[in-house]
Structures are given as C-alpha cells and as structure tokens.
Design an enzyme around this catalytic site. Structure first.
Site, PDB file in Angstrom:
ATOM      1  N   THR A  61      76.679  53.789 -34.556  1.00 56.28           N
ATOM      2  CA  THR A  61      76.791  52.999 -33.339  1.00 56.28           C
ATOM      3  C   THR A  61      78.261  52.811 -32.958  1.00 56.28           C
ATOM      4  O   THR A  61      79.137  52.825 -33.822  1.00 56.28           O
ATOM      5  CB  THR A  61      76.144  51.625 -33.595  1.00 56.28           C
ATOM      6  OG1 THR A  61      74.767  51.828 -33.893  1.00 56.28           O
ATOM      7  CG2 THR A  61      76.284  50.701 -32.414  1.00 56.28           C
ATOM      8  N   GLY A  84      75.812  50.933 -38.344  1.00 52.52           N
ATOM      9  CA  GLY A  84      75.242  51.367 -39.614  1.00 52.52           C
ATOM     10  C   GLY A  84      73.785  50.970 -39.726  1.00 52.52           C
ATOM     11  O   GLY A  84      73.025  51.072 -38.764  1.00 52.52           O
ATOM     12  N   GLY A 107      71.017  49.153 -39.213  1.00 55.58           N
ATOM     13  CA  GLY A 107      70.682  48.059 -38.312  1.00 55.58           C
ATOM     14  C   GLY A 107      69.608  47.131 -38.831  1.00 55.58           C
ATOM     15  O   GLY A 107      69.616  45.932 -38.538  1.00 55.58           O
ATOM     16  N   ARG A 128      61.396  52.542 -32.130  1.00 57.14           N
ATOM     17  CA  ARG A 128      62.246  51.702 -32.976  1.00 57.14           C
ATOM     18  C   ARG A 128      63.425  51.182 -32.174  1.00 57.14           C
ATOM     19  O   ARG A 128      64.106  51.931 -31.480  1.00 57.14           O
ATOM     20  CB  ARG A 128      62.744  52.504 -34.176  1.00 57.14           C
ATOM     21  CG  ARG A 128      63.658  51.743 -35.127  1.00 57.14           C
ATOM     22  CD  ARG A 128      65.115  52.033 -34.889  1.00 57.14           C
ATOM     23  NE  ARG A 128      65.982  51.489 -35.944  1.00 57.14           N
ATOM     24  CZ  ARG A 128      67.316  51.520 -35.901  1.00 57.14           C
ATOM     25  NH1 ARG A 128      67.926  52.060 -34.858  1.00 57.14           N
ATOM     26  NH2 ARG A 128      68.021  51.023 -36.885  1.00 57.14           N
ATOM     27  N   VAL A 129      63.671  49.881 -32.241  1.00 58.30           N
ATOM     28  CA  VAL A 129      64.847  49.267 -31.641  1.00 58.30           C
ATOM     29  C   VAL A 129      65.693  48.700 -32.772  1.00 58.30           C
ATOM     30  O   VAL A 129      65.177  47.983 -33.629  1.00 58.30           O
ATOM     31  CB  VAL A 129      64.457  48.158 -30.645  1.00 58.30           C
ATOM     32  CG1 VAL A 129      65.709  47.455 -30.118  1.00 58.30           C
ATOM     33  CG2 VAL A 129      63.661  48.746 -29.486  1.00 58.30           C
ATOM     34  N   GLY A 130      66.969  49.023 -32.781  1.00 55.87           N
ATOM     35  CA  GLY A 130      67.848  48.564 -33.847  1.00 55.87           C
ATOM     36  C   GLY A 130      68.625  47.323 -33.483  1.00 55.87           C
ATOM     37  O   GLY A 130      68.366  46.661 -32.465  1.00 55.87           O
ATOM     38  N   ASP A 131      69.601  47.024 -34.297  1.00 57.61           N
ATOM     39  CA  ASP A 131      70.369  45.783 -34.133  1.00 57.61           C
ATOM     40  C   ASP A 131      71.248  45.783 -32.903  1.00 57.61           C
ATOM     41  O   ASP A 131      71.668  44.726 -32.436  1.00 57.61           O
ATOM     42  CB  ASP A 131      71.220  45.520 -35.376  1.00 57.61           C
ATOM     43  CG  ASP A 131      72.303  46.566 -35.581  1.00 57.61           C
ATOM     44  OD1 ASP A 131      72.054  47.756 -35.294  1.00 57.61           O
ATOM     45  OD2 ASP A 131      73.397  46.210 -36.046  1.00 57.61           O
TER      46      ASP A 131
END
Length: 315
Positions: free
Chosen positions: A177, A229, A231, A205-208
């Site tokens: 990211t 990194g 998430g 999928r949704v990350g941080d």
C-alpha cells in the site's frame, strides 16, 4: 504557522514532488495528498496501487482508498472499487459530497463514482495479467471462476481460491500500500491511503486502507498515521489509531509506530506478513517503523528539491 511538509511510504516518491508543489502554491493538505496519490495510482510499474494493480483470485482489480482530515476527523473511503483508476479521488468525493456516510464499497462505490462523473478505465494491464496467470500456474489449480457444473464445481473453485490466499506472497521488488501524509501552511493535516490490496485476494476483500483507525487515522491534536502491509493485522490492532494515541501521550513518531506495530505483532495470525507504520505530528516531526532492516519512508519540505529517504525504526 508550521512549515508545509509531505511524507510517504515506499514508492510514494513518484507523487511527493507534485504534492509539495501544491503545498508551495498554498494548496490544502487534502489537495496535496490527492494530487500526489493520483501520480502513484497512475504509475503503471507499480502493481500494488491503481491501474496495473495485481488482481483478485478471479483476475479482477479491486481498489481501496481513503482520506482523513485532522481538524475534524472527517473521513471518506471506498473499498473493492472496480473500473475506476483513481480511488483516492472517489474517496475524497465521499468525504466532501456524501457527508452522511464515510465509506462506500463494491457496486455502491462504483455507482457513486459514475454519478460524480469519474472516468472508467481498464485496470488490469498486460503485465499484471501475466503475473496473475503465473501465480495460477504455480498453484496447480484453475482459479478462473465457477466454470464447472453445479455444487462440485463451486466447491472446487472455493477450495482453490482459499488455497491461493493461504499461499500469498508479494512478488520480488517494492510492494505494498502507499501512504501519504501532508501538513499544509495553515496547519491542516490529511492522511491518504491507496492500494489494490493483497494480490490474488478473495473477491470482495477490503483491507485496512479503507478502514478508519486501522490503515488511516488523523487527529490534529496529536498527528496522523497510516499503515501498509498485512492489513488484517492493523484492522485487528487498530494500528493507525494506536500510533496517534501514542503521539498524544508524548511519544516520538518512530517510537509510537514501533510500539503500535509490536502490539499488532503479538496477535496470533496464521497468514502473518510484515506490517509497517508511518506518522507525522502537527509541528512537523515524522517517523516510521517496519519489521525489517532497510525499510525507508520519503519526506519533502518547502525547501526540498526532491524526496529525501529516511530510515524506519525496526520492530
């Protein structure tokens, strides 16, 4: 008034000069972050953000991004956005044009982008497609959709996709990211985060990067922070907010980042990968931390002619 400064994670150097030029002209921290991040999202050699990002397990590029303002803690983000090359700008539009919400995902995010006149583009480049196919060949399984009959085919597809997710590893070279944090001449701060997420991730999928407190947090009383990194770890640890809370207690930025990473590192995780953090204070102090030696972040002030690399402290 503080001196304008802009900092970013690895590979943000592509965009920081553009962001600093915005700040030199008296532009806002939000303007600077958006301009800088768009340069990064448009960088076709970067396969972890924007156009050319590595796709999910079905071969579709899905993008996450967010922006947060320190003075008000207003937040805008998009997750699993398909077909729009600059999710940072769509996230800003959520913040400014849809104040009743903070986050839009999937089809809703795409609908909002279309209603606000954002241009679409093919996000999967030939290079990123080739990297995806190479990973599929290495898996020994076909992960191209539910293209076999009935429930048996469905089970085979899901098993193959999950096996692929369990074996995720970044390709060689810079990855992850992109975080950008700007402080403008009026003292406003903005944190921006953008990513195509884990390559070959499970669709949806949704990350941080889209989640406040996890990959992005900004509170002008103490500072701003962002993560890159793994998430899922920063979502479970609330890592970006933890960094800012440590800043509020008087910790130096690099120390705050290192302590927050240590907390997240203590969580059990069968799919552990490195997590990094970056922070900036309202008086212009900055720092970062990572899980390995040699990690850096980039800084520009109004006097800078080019981004300067600073070492991150090591967990």
């Amino acid at each position: 008034m503080p001196e304008a400064v802009i900092i970013g994670s690895e590979r943000s150097e592509v965009g920081l000069p553009t962001g600093m030029e915005v700040l030199r002209r008296g532009g806002s921290a939000l303007d600077a972050v958006e301009a800088a991040m768009r340069c990064c999202e448009d960088n076709l050699t970067d396969h972890y953000v924007g156009t050319g990002g590595l796709p999910n397990a079905q071969g579709v590029v899905e993008l996450d991004a967010s922006v947060m303002l320190g003075s008000s803690r207003r937040f805008g983000s998009v997750g699993a956005l398909r077909g729009y090359p600059n999710p940072i700008s769509v996230a800003r539009a959520v913040l400014e044009k849809l104040p009743q919400h903070c986050m839009l995902v999937g089809e809703g995010a795409a609908l909002f982008a279309r209603e606000n006149g954002f241009s679409t583009a093919e996000l999967l480049t030939e290079e990123s497609r080739a990297l995806w196919r190479e990973q599929l060949r290495a898996s020994g399984e076909s992960v191209e959709g539910e293209n076999t009959a009935a429930l048996d085919g469905d089970r085979r597809y899901r098993s193959a996709a999950l096996d692929l997710i369990r074996r995720l590893a970044p390709h060689e070279g810079p990855w992850g990211t992109i975080n950008i944090i700007a402080l403008d001449a009026l003292g406003e701060m903005c944190v921006g985060v953008s990513t195509s997420g884990y390559p070959y991730k499970y669709p949806g999928r949704v990350g941080d990067s889209a989640v406040p407190g996890a990959g992005n947090w900004c509170d002008l009383r103490a500072g701003g922070a962002a993560c890159t990194g793994r998430g899922e770890l920063s979502m479970r640890g609330g890592t970006a907010r933890s960094v800012v809370e440590l800043l509020a207690l008087g910790r130096e930025p690099s120390e705050a980042c290192r302590s927050a990473l240590a907390e997240a590192d203590a969580l059990p995780d069968d799919f552990r990968a490195e997590l990094r953090a970056l922070a900036l204070t309202p008086d212009g102090r900055h720092g970062g931390a990572a899980g390995q030696q040699g990690s850096t972040y980039a800084v520009m002030t109004e006097r800078s002619t080019q981004p300067e690399l600073h070492p991150r402290s090591v967990l």
